[in-house]
Design a protein around this motif. Structure first.
Motif, PDB file in Angstrom:
ATOM      1  N   ILE C 219      20.115  51.802  42.214  1.00 18.93           N
ATOM      2  CA  ILE C 219      18.760  51.301  41.983  1.00 18.93           C
ATOM      3  C   ILE C 219      18.339  50.403  43.144  1.00 18.93           C
ATOM      4  O   ILE C 219      17.244  50.536  43.694  1.00 18.93           O
ATOM      5  CB  ILE C 219      18.692  50.515  40.657  1.00 18.93           C
ATOM      6  CG1 ILE C 219      18.908  51.474  39.486  1.00 18.93           C
ATOM      7  CG2 ILE C 219      17.356  49.797  40.528  1.00 18.93           C
ATOM      8  CD1 ILE C 219      19.033  50.786  38.148  1.00 18.93           C
ATOM      9  N   VAL C 220      19.242  49.510  43.539  1.00 16.41           N
ATOM     10  CA  VAL C 220      18.914  48.611  44.637  1.00 16.41           C
ATOM     11  C   VAL C 220      18.671  49.414  45.919  1.00 16.41           C
ATOM     12  O   VAL C 220      17.706  49.175  46.644  1.00 16.41           O
ATOM     13  CB  VAL C 220      20.045  47.573  44.844  1.00 16.41           C
ATOM     14  CG1 VAL C 220      19.831  46.805  46.132  1.00 16.41           C
ATOM     15  CG2 VAL C 220      20.086  46.616  43.675  1.00 16.41           C
ATOM     16  N   GLN C 221      19.509  50.412  46.167  1.00 18.93           N
ATOM     17  CA  GLN C 221      19.337  51.227  47.364  1.00 18.93           C
ATOM     18  C   GLN C 221      17.983  51.948  47.344  1.00 18.93           C
ATOM     19  O   GLN C 221      17.312  52.042  48.365  1.00 18.93           O
ATOM     20  CB  GLN C 221      20.489  52.228  47.493  1.00 18.93           C
ATOM     21  CG  GLN C 221      20.322  53.278  48.591  1.00 18.93           C
ATOM     22  CD  GLN C 221      20.196  52.664  49.976  1.00 18.93           C
ATOM     23  OE1 GLN C 221      20.580  51.514  50.188  1.00 18.93           O
ATOM     24  NE2 GLN C 221      19.635  53.419  50.902  1.00 18.93           N
ATOM     25  N   ALA C 222      17.579  52.421  46.168  1.00 21.33           N
ATOM     26  CA  ALA C 222      16.294  53.115  46.085  1.00 21.33           C
ATOM     27  C   ALA C 222      15.149  52.180  46.440  1.00 21.33           C
ATOM     28  O   ALA C 222      14.205  52.579  47.131  1.00 21.33           O
ATOM     29  CB  ALA C 222      16.094  53.693  44.687  1.00 21.33           C
ATOM     30  N   THR C 223      15.234  50.932  45.996  1.00 21.74           N
ATOM     31  CA  THR C 223      14.138  50.016  46.302  1.00 21.74           C
ATOM     32  C   THR C 223      14.112  49.649  47.787  1.00 21.74           C
ATOM     33  O   THR C 223      13.121  49.141  48.267  1.00 21.74           O
ATOM     34  CB  THR C 223      14.208  48.714  45.474  1.00 21.74           C
ATOM     35  OG1 THR C 223      15.446  48.065  45.749  1.00 21.74           O
ATOM     36  CG2 THR C 223      14.081  48.983  44.005  1.00 21.74           C
TER      37      THR C 223
END
Ligand code: ADP
Ligand code: MG
Lengths: 317, 327, 299
Positions: C219-223
């Motif tokens: 999730i963090v990588q996607a943001t």
């Protein structure tokens, strides 16, 4: 350490070899028949055949590849389709300009980024920290080409203190050259400094709460010494970030050269795509990839050097 | 003569998930050449007590109350610069984590020399000679050569010896050792305790020794403070704690209550007492041991018992103290 | 700083079996909502999505040229002014938002799906497959993003689809690296070796145990990836290697604005502000999520 470096050199060579194959195949996939391009639009089939024969275009693809790489290694990257000037010559002429731009940008990025990162970590939670953090966030969010346009709007059009374009070589006019480089290098450097600032701050904050900083504190050293203990261990992060940002820096340089009309490597590539000047494109991509892999190798070596665990033990952690 | 006088020490941490009352009210004194053992289950606030004496809890989210006096002088009235002159010189700490307490980027020689040169006007050369002397003192063989070693080249036991060398470099009056051997192999423990004993005997160093190990208490301590949930519940001589344990919690620790003695690596550890340690998020006016205590009565949860003398030099915070199984 | 929080975290993972329990997610949510900057980020991102989805439906045609109103500064009729062909800038910003959203989300989805699959497999099995595959990743990493995108545009031609492919492919290595690391770390944990001992199938282990536990990292990588892709699309379109006119893209709007910097500076202002606010929103959201998911470094 030597073993680690040797290992990295070998993998870099393998990577370069594979990447050169990708570049070569990519070049074959470019639209249009190279023989047709060389012969001109209305060449008859016999001439095309002769050209294919002459340039080895009818040989198996791997023979063509090794011919190309063999020549490339001796500095022969073919000739520009537009004016028949050797590609290597054009690249050598353009490369220093981009290196100057990138070098200045890295310098600006490092100075601003590390200073802001260290100050905001040390003064965490204060006004200075908020300003620096805000700068980091905005710098990260603003694309360099827009920053470039704003810079031109303000400094070249509104205040008219710096030129928006009109590159002059350093050898001809050092002052004029630097005046022309200030805006693009700053624009390019600010993006880098934003990333560096954020990463330096995070790394330093992490290190400042490490046990060994508490030990230093228990010895009665000053806050400054505490920070320098932590900073020493954050340097590896700075080096890593710099390595990781290199790709973005190359991209940024291409865009910046386009905006400020600087006849560097990046502008050469974009112009080559527009003009379908494929030998230039192929040569430039090959050189860019080679340089990128080599600099990344250097970054890894610097990282290993900064990390005593690796400097001494010789293994890769 | 009292070297250290801690009174009504109180430490709170403000975290995102609320306040943590790590140390609620802790008072004790430490005489010259005395070794005081601080004993209690994990999380009861021992390390927090240790760190707040030389004011090492630097974060802005910490609230510290009470006072710490060194030879009668209140340390809380010192500014940061004056405090720096005390740390490492008058009061030193050996931390619980030998693996991470040394800076991985500097040689151990540098790290020892740093504290020497911070407090004594010594030349680089003299500091180096002193560092070698210290490494020999803490039993590191081939000391001169080890000066150039980086921490990761040393074993945990060796690193802890280096930490001790740093701590004692300036002959401190008070040495605080926070579970110095917990993270290490049992065989190393005796050697480290020997170093402490020698320091006490030769230099008159006063030592606060935080430990889980009752064997260590019997071996080296003069007095013992038993901590539970951020407070001292029993404070007495090392003999008394074994012969006359009076707080039900102390008796639980000693295995006097029906409980399972935990043997670990040949060491006699504190025994498990049924029930749970209360979370440090509240500070109610009651005896926090009551829910686990076989002697608990209504009184215990109406008002908190204060530390009171039950015998000479023997204080207990309990309404139902005593050595028997029932009051 | 004690080492306590980390271990408790891990052991609660183990205790609940495989993934963050609902209560844990609620706590993450609460921590997230406590951060004003994170909430501002969320608001900006939601606003961006709303503009991208509904803006073009509500606003006038972004391609309608009107030679009576060329290069008009902002006014009531045209809130953000008109461009050199008399087109409404606000409408074009809204349809540019749609292009940005498409480019950002689709390319990140491509990178995530391919990268997570490959990363989990290589991290789980290791062995020769991992060795060969990491060499391939090395080769991909040898091409700086823009160089790769330029090459691709030269081969395939410039279009939104090709921009999305270029952005997606160039993000794969980073996702692989993260997924591989998570797979290797989580694989070693007790509840996974427990499942292995119980004879669970590899696929089950990856899908049921490893992937959900790595979710927060993804999730963090996607943001991080989405705003990167949005800037990437704008950059390529600005260079003429991306979306082609007359389609509106924030990058293209800036290309034409460059010619009218002196006469109509607002043309350069608004698309840039749109890009900056959008990426700022995602960056704040990402920072907030990372802190909320992983509070240990904030103690
Ligand atoms: N920096 C901190 N921030 C928040 N809580 C802390 C901090 N340090 C310790 N604590 C909490 O304070 C309590 C006491 O911790 P500590 O003094 O380390 O106990 P002990 O050393 O007896 O195991 C624990 O609940 C711990 O989680
Ligand atoms: Mg402790």
């Amino acid at each position: 350490m030597t073993r680690f470096i040797l290992q990295r050199v070998i993998t870099s060579v393998i990577t370069l070899f594979l990447a050169s194959i990708v570049v070569f195949i990519g070049a074959r996939m470019l639209p249009g028949d190279p023989a047709q391009v060389l012969a001109g639009e209305s060449a008859d089939p016999a001439l095309l055949e002769a050209i294919r024969e002459q340039f080895g275009l009818n040989q198996p693809i791997w023979v063509q590849y090794f011919t190309y790489i063999g020549q490339a290694l001796t500095g022969n990257l073919g000739v520009s389709t537009r004016d028949n000037i050797p590609v290597a010559e054009i690249l050598l002429q353009r490369l220093p300009i981009t290196l100057e731009l990138a070098g200045l940008a890295i310098l600006i990025g490092l100075v601003i980024g590390i200073t802001a990162g260290v100050v905001s970590a040390v003064k965490r939670g204060t006004f200075v920290d908020y300003v620096a953090t805000g700068f980091g966030l905005v710098g990260l969010s603003v694309p360099s080409f827009w920053l470039g346009l704003l810079a031109i709007l303000l400094f070249a059009i509104t205040w008219q203190v710096l030129p928006a374009s009109g590159f002059v070589g350093f050898a001809e006019d050092p002052i004029g050259n630097l005046r022309g480089m200030i805006l693009p290098a700053t624009v390019l450097g600010i993006g880098l400094s934003a990333v560096l600032m954020r990463q330096t701050r995070a790394a330093l904050l992490g290190q400042l709460s490490a046990d060994y900083v508490r030990t230093a504190r228990s010895k009665g050293v000053t806050r400054g010494r505490e920070v320098s203990h932590a900073l020493r261990n954050s340097l590896t992060t700075v080096v890593t970030v710099l390595g990781l940002q290199l790709g973005a820096l190359i991209g940024g340089a291409i865009v910046t050269e386009q905006i400020f009309v600087i006849p560097g490597f990046g502008k050469l590539i974009i112009d080559a795509v527009a003009a379908r000047n494929y030998p230039i494109l192929q040569g430039a991509v090959l050189v860019a990839v080679t340089g990128y892999v080599l600099v990344n190798l250097l970054v890894d070596v610097a990282y290993a050097y900064l990390n005593p665990r690796m400097r001494l033990s010789g293994g890769s952690e | 003569m009292r070297v250290l006088d801690v009174s009504h020490l109180r430490v709170e941490f403000g975290t995102e998930d609320g306040r943590i009352f790590a140390v609620k009210d802790v008072s004790f004194t430490l005489g010259r050449g005395e070794i005081l053992a601080l004993v209690g289950e994990s999380g009861c606030g021992k390390s927090t007590v240790a760190m707040s004496i030389p004011r090492l809890l630097g974060d802005s989210n910490v609230t510290i109350g009470g006072s710490v006096r060194l030879n009668g002088a209140d340390l809380s009235s010192l500014n940061e610069k004056e405090m720096q002159a005390v740390r490492g010189k008058d009061i030193s700490v050996v931390f619980q984590e030998p693996m991470t307490s040394l800076n991985p980027a500097y040689t151990i020689g540098n790290q020892i020399a740093e504290v020497i040169r911070q407090h004594q006007k010594l030349s680089r050369q003299a500091a180096k000679a002193r560092a070698i002397e210290l490494l020999e003192l803490v039993g590191i063989p081939d000391a001169a050569r080890r000066l150039g070693a980086f921490p990761h080249e040393l074993s945990g036991g060796m690193r802890q010896r280096v930490m001790i060398a740093i701590a004692v470099a300036c002959d401190p009056q008070v040495l605080i050792a926070d579970e110095p051997t917990t993270a290490l192999d049992v065989t190393i423990q005796a050697g480290i305790l020997d170093i402490f004993r020698r320091l006490r005997d030769t230099l008159g160093t006063s030592i606060i020794l935080i430990t889980h190990d009752l064997g260590v208490v019997a071996d080296i301590a003069d007095r013992v403070a038993i901590m539970y949930a951020g407070r001292i519940v029993e404070l007495c001589s090392a003999q008394d704690v074994f012969s006359l344990p009076s707080h039900p919690y102390t008796r639980g620790l000693l295995g006097a209550l029906p409980a399972r003695a935990v043997m670990q690596g040949g060491r006699r550890r504190l025994t498990d007492i049924p029930g749970f340690v209360p979370p440090p998020t509240t500070d109610p006016d009651e005896c926090q041991f009551a829910p686990r205590c076989p002697r608990a009565t209504a009184e215990c949860i109406i008002r908190r018992p204060a530390l009171e003398l039950v015998a000479a030099e023997h204080e207990v915070a309990c309404y139902h103290p005593g050595p028997g199984d029932t009051p | 700083m004690t080492s306590v929080p980390k271990t408790t975290n891990l052991s609660t993972f183990g205790a609940t079996g495989s993934r963050k329990s609902q209560a844990q997610w609620r706590r993450v949510m609460r921590r997230f909502l406590k951060r004003p900057l994170a909430v501002i980020g969320l608001v900006l991102v939601v606003a961006f999505i709303l503009v991208a989805v509904f803006g073009p439906l509500l606003l006038p045609d972004p391609n309608k040229q009107d030679f009576a109103t060329l290069l008009q500064p902002p006014s009531l009729a045209h809130l953000l002014g008109t461009d050199d062909l008399g087109r409404d800038v606000l409408s074009r910003i809204a349809s540019g938002a749609r292009v940005s959203l498409l480019a950002g989300v689709l390319s990140t989805t491509i990178a995530m799906v391919i990268g997570i699959t490959l990363g989990l497999i290589t991290g789980f099995y290791r062995g020769w497959f991992d060795v060969v595959f990491m060499r391939i990743i090395d080769v991909m990493l040898a091409f700086p993003f823009l160089i790769f995108a330029v090459g691709l545009a030269a081969i395939l031609g410039a279009s939104l689809t090709n921009v999305i492919i270029a952005l997606g492919v160039s993000q794969i290595p980073e996702v692989v690296r993260i997924a591989r690391g998570e797979a290797m770390a989580i694989r070693e944990q007790e509840f996974v070796s427990g499942a292995v001992a119980d004879g669970a199938r590899d696929f089950t282990i990856m899908a049921r145990y490893i992937a959900p536990n790595a979710a927060s990292a993804f999730i963090v990588q996607a943001t991080v990836a989405i705003p990167g892709a949005i800037i990437g699309e704008a950059t390529l379109s600005f260079l003429g290697l991306g979306v082609q006119p007359p389609m509106a893209s924030w990058g293209i709007m800036l290309t034409s604005a460059q010619q009218f910097l002196a006469q109509a500076p607002y043309l350069a202002l608004f698309p840039g502000i749109a890009i900056a606010l959008t990426t700022l929103g995602f960056n704040l959201l990402g920072d907030g999520l990372r802190d909320a998911l992983d509070p240990k470094e904030k103690r």
